[in-house]
Write an enzyme that holds these catalytic residues in place. Structure first.
Site, PDB file in Angstrom:
ATOM      1  N   GLN A  48      37.358  83.415  60.498  1.00  9.69           N
ATOM      2  CA  GLN A  48      38.257  83.226  61.829  1.00  9.69           C
ATOM      3  C   GLN A  48      39.713  83.293  61.530  1.00  9.69           C
ATOM      4  O   GLN A  48      40.477  83.592  62.187  1.00  9.69           O
ATOM      5  CB  GLN A  48      37.336  82.094  62.692  1.00  9.69           C
ATOM      6  CG  GLN A  48      37.697  82.137  63.801  1.00  9.69           C
ATOM      7  CD  GLN A  48      36.891  82.874  64.706  1.00  9.69           C
ATOM      8  OE1 GLN A  48      35.709  83.060  64.374  1.00  9.69           O
ATOM      9  NE2 GLN A  48      37.226  83.811  65.646  1.00  9.69           N
ATOM     10  N   LYS A  54      40.915  86.856  61.168  1.00  7.10           N
ATOM     11  CA  LYS A  54      40.585  87.567  62.115  1.00  7.10           C
ATOM     12  C   LYS A  54      41.819  87.161  63.299  1.00  7.10           C
ATOM     13  O   LYS A  54      42.357  87.849  64.205  1.00  7.10           O
ATOM     14  CB  LYS A  54      39.092  87.324  62.781  1.00  7.10           C
ATOM     15  CG  LYS A  54      38.995  88.152  64.074  1.00  7.10           C
ATOM     16  CD  LYS A  54      37.346  87.561  64.701  1.00  7.10           C
ATOM     17  CE  LYS A  54      36.442  87.438  63.580  1.00  7.10           C
ATOM     18  NZ  LYS A  54      35.015  87.371  64.460  1.00  7.10           N
ATOM     19  N   LYS A  86      35.152  76.946  63.151  1.00  5.66           N
ATOM     20  CA  LYS A  86      33.835  77.180  63.668  1.00  5.66           C
ATOM     21  C   LYS A  86      33.253  76.124  64.039  1.00  5.66           C
ATOM     22  O   LYS A  86      33.209  75.088  63.123  1.00  5.66           O
ATOM     23  CB  LYS A  86      33.606  78.346  62.902  1.00  5.66           C
ATOM     24  CG  LYS A  86      32.163  79.290  63.300  1.00  5.66           C
ATOM     25  CD  LYS A  86      32.673  80.281  64.056  1.00  5.66           C
ATOM     26  CE  LYS A  86      31.434  81.326  64.613  1.00  5.66           C
ATOM     27  NZ  LYS A  86      31.977  82.596  65.317  1.00  5.66           N
ATOM     28  N   THR A 106      33.697  91.450  72.955  1.00  9.04           N
ATOM     29  CA  THR A 106      33.573  91.587  71.407  1.00  9.04           C
ATOM     30  C   THR A 106      32.882  93.206  71.446  1.00  9.04           C
ATOM     31  O   THR A 106      33.487  93.868  70.535  1.00  9.04           O
ATOM     32  CB  THR A 106      32.762  90.737  70.700  1.00  9.04           C
ATOM     33  OG1 THR A 106      33.206  89.247  71.172  1.00  9.04           O
ATOM     34  CG2 THR A 106      32.666  90.727  69.427  1.00  9.04           C
ATOM     35  N   GLY A 142      31.776  80.664  72.507  1.00  7.02           N
ATOM     36  CA  GLY A 142      30.364  80.889  72.376  1.00  7.02           C
ATOM     37  C   GLY A 142      30.290  81.897  70.998  1.00  7.02           C
ATOM     38  O   GLY A 142      31.264  82.200  70.457  1.00  7.02           O
ATOM     39  N   ASP A 143      28.907  81.890  70.371  1.00  6.50           N
ATOM     40  CA  ASP A 143      28.725  82.613  69.355  1.00  6.50           C
ATOM     41  C   ASP A 143      27.145  82.824  69.507  1.00  6.50           C
ATOM     42  O   ASP A 143      26.616  82.598  70.664  1.00  6.50           O
ATOM     43  CB  ASP A 143      29.045  82.049  67.900  1.00  6.50           C
ATOM     44  CG  ASP A 143      28.825  83.138  66.648  1.00  6.50           C
ATOM     45  OD1 ASP A 143      29.701  83.935  66.568  1.00  6.50           O
ATOM     46  OD2 ASP A 143      28.163  82.834  66.010  1.00  6.50           O
ATOM     47  N   LYS A 165      40.573  77.823  66.661  1.00  4.49           N
ATOM     48  CA  LYS A 165      39.925  78.676  67.406  1.00  4.49           C
ATOM     49  C   LYS A 165      38.609  79.234  67.055  1.00  4.49           C
ATOM     50  O   LYS A 165      38.827  79.869  66.092  1.00  4.49           O
ATOM     51  CB  LYS A 165      40.906  79.460  68.135  1.00  4.49           C
ATOM     52  CG  LYS A 165      40.293  80.455  69.440  1.00  4.49           C
ATOM     53  CD  LYS A 165      40.368  79.718  70.841  1.00  4.49           C
ATOM     54  CE  LYS A 165      39.450  80.357  71.850  1.00  4.49           C
ATOM     55  NZ  LYS A 165      38.103  79.822  71.779  1.00  4.49           N
TER      56      LYS A 165
END
Ligand SMILES: NC(=O)C1=CN([C@@H]2O[C@H](COP(=O)(O)OP(=O)(O)OC[C@H]3O[C@@H](n4cnc5c(N)ncnc54)[C@H](O)[C@@H]3O)[C@@H](O)[C@H]2O)C=CC1
Ligand SMILES: O=C(O)CCC(=O)C(=O)O
Length: 449
Positions: free
Chosen positions: A114, A117, A129, A213, A168-169, A93
């Site tokens: 990630q 996190k 990612k 976020t 998204g990022d 993820k």
């Protein structure tokens, strides 16, 4: 970077040798390794079982060509990536980044972060990612759509609700997720809602994901303040960036009574003594897609634009870097310290350099690393997956309550772990050790895979 101790130093040298030229990945690994000495002293079995080496080697790395045709009929070629780093806790993820600076080292730093996190959220998600060196800036909607369709034409075979769930990022928002989901649905002939998160509310998205976020990092700061009996209460806040994370961080600070005086983009920053006007900022950034300096035209005398120097020169009680990696260096940290800043929380991924983090520690500035402070986005993505799996759709209030509870739990985990390992108040060590042991224990249970 400082020298690591003993066995962990040899492991770090090995990572650098195996992954040459990937400076951001080395930096992210170093930051975690710096905390592991304390764990290995008490639990040497993690190193004996090869857990640390395995954690640094992605389970799978996919690199692919993304050909597409621009509005002038020219063929363009970009490079696409998906780094499936670790699936001990759940499907991979993590977001997709479209930005010209994307290369394997950036993808691996983000994928590595990630893992930890996602573990801190306490939800069943592994780490990954992806992205491409595509620059959406200045591209038409049609070009972005054709790029997304070509990107998904390769990516679709690697992802799935139980396999790998992108979101998204930087450079990937609701528009891009829409085009990506549309192409996935078309190719597979499946309405598999759980394959992507950050979807539109009309077609399987979750309330609060867009805000999560930015809201999450501010909830985390609220917990840091509360730990010393304080509140936002008119405190001066500087937020860098003016994208998804920054805009929603500004919104939540204002809702909680803080005073945001500056924000930025890659061209400079603006200061507004009356406080950033969010409606004007959203008009510039979300509607006009203009430069941060355009904000001043909407605000008159209270605001000014600065194109030289650093946003960290602006006096603030709290700093929330929300733009990009390594945007806050030792000089920026010193400027914040000299102006009396008490709290720094990372909204972006790895925005503070190692020198900046050391300066904060020396000066007694409370510092929250991104893997803890900005975990609200991916946590809400996991809530979106829960809603998709149960064919349900929660209210904004319920989802925001869940987000706030998750951020509070992460804050508690960081401090409790820091206490347990004899470093009270050290959020970096707390976050790294708690997340590492969570993932490492799962990996031990699953055998050598
Ligand atoms: N979108 C999300 O849910 C999450 C994002 N993040 C991280 O937060 C950061 C920002 O992401 P988003 O807001 O989603 O991206 P975005 O693309 O919406 O916004 C990025 C912003 O940063 C600005 N920027 C870029 N380089 C800059 C520089 N050198 N100085 C000042 N401003 C600069 C851009 O102008 C833009 O305003 C990234 O590090 C990302 O990885 C972390 C967790 C989740
Ligand atoms: O929501 C997600 O899956 C990804 C969020 C993300 O990319 C991040 O936490 O850096």
């Amino acid at each position: 970077m400082t020298r690591l101790d003993g066995k962990i130093s040899d492991l770090y040298d090995e990572v650098v040798a195996r992954n040459p030229g990937e400076a951001e990945f080395h930096q992210a690994v170093h930051e975690v390794f710096d905390s592991l000495g304390l764990v290995l002293a008490q639990h040497p079995h993690y190193a004996d079982a090869g857990i640390i080496k395995r954690l640094c080697e992605p389970e799978r790395q996919i690199i692919f060509r993304v050909p597409w045709v621009d509005d002038d009929g020219r063929v363009q070629i970009n490079r696409g990536f998906r780094v499936e780093f670790n699936s001990a806790l759940g499907p991979y993820k993590g977001g997709l980044r479209f930005h010209p600076t994307v290369y394997l080292g950036v993808m691996k730093f983000l994928g590595f972060e990630q893992i930890f996190k996602n573990a801190l959220t306490g939800l069943p998600i592994g780490g990954g990612k992806g992205g491409a060196d595509f620059d959406p800036k200045g591209r038409s909607d049609g070009e972005v759509m054709r790029f997304c369709q070509s990107f998904m034409t390769e990516l679709y075979r690697h992802i799935g609700e139980y396999t790998d769930v992108p979101a998204g990022d930087t450079g990937v928002g609701g528009r891009e997720i829409g085009y990506l989901f549309g192409q996935y649905k078309r190719i597979t002939n499946r309405y598999e809602s759980g394959v992507l998160t950050g979807k539109g509310l009309a077609w399987g998205g979750s309330q609060v994901r867009t805000e999560a976020t930015g809201y999450g990092v501010v909830y985390f700061v609220q917990e840091m303040l509360a730990a010393s009996g304080a509140q936002f209460d008119g405190r001066r806040v500087v937020v860098s960036g003016s994208g998804n994370v920054a805009l929603h961080a500004i919104e939540k600070v204002q809702q909680l009574g803080g005073h945001v005086v500056a924000c930025s983009d890659s061209n400079g920053y603006v200061i507004d003594d009356k406080g950033i006007d969010l409606a004007a900022l959203k008009q510039v950034k979300e509607v006009e897609r203009g430069r941060i300096s355009d904000y001043v035209e909407h605000r008159g005398e209270s605001a000014r634009s600065v194109t030289s120097g650093s946003i960290w020169d602006v006096p603030a009680d709290i700093a929330i870097p929300c733009a990009t990696q390594n945007e806050l260096d030792a000089d920026g940290a010193q400027a914040l310290i000299d102006n009396g800043c008490q709290i720094v929380a990372e909204g972006a991924n790895m925005p503070c350099t190692p020198d900046a983090i050391r300066a904060f520690a020396r000066a007694g500035v409370r510092f929250a690393p991104g893997k803890a402070a900005n975990a609200g986005g991916v946590a809400t993505s996991a809530l979106e997956m829960q809603q998709n799996a149960s064919r349900d759709s929660w209210s904004f209030e319920h989802t925001e309550d869940r987000l706030s509870d998750i951020m509070s739990a992460i804050h508690h985990t960081c401090l409790a772990t820091a206490d347990e390992y004899g470093v009270p108040g050290d959020y970096v060590l707390g976050a790294n050790i708690a997340s590492f042991t969570h993932v490492a224990d799962a990996m031990l249970s699953l055998g050598v895979i």
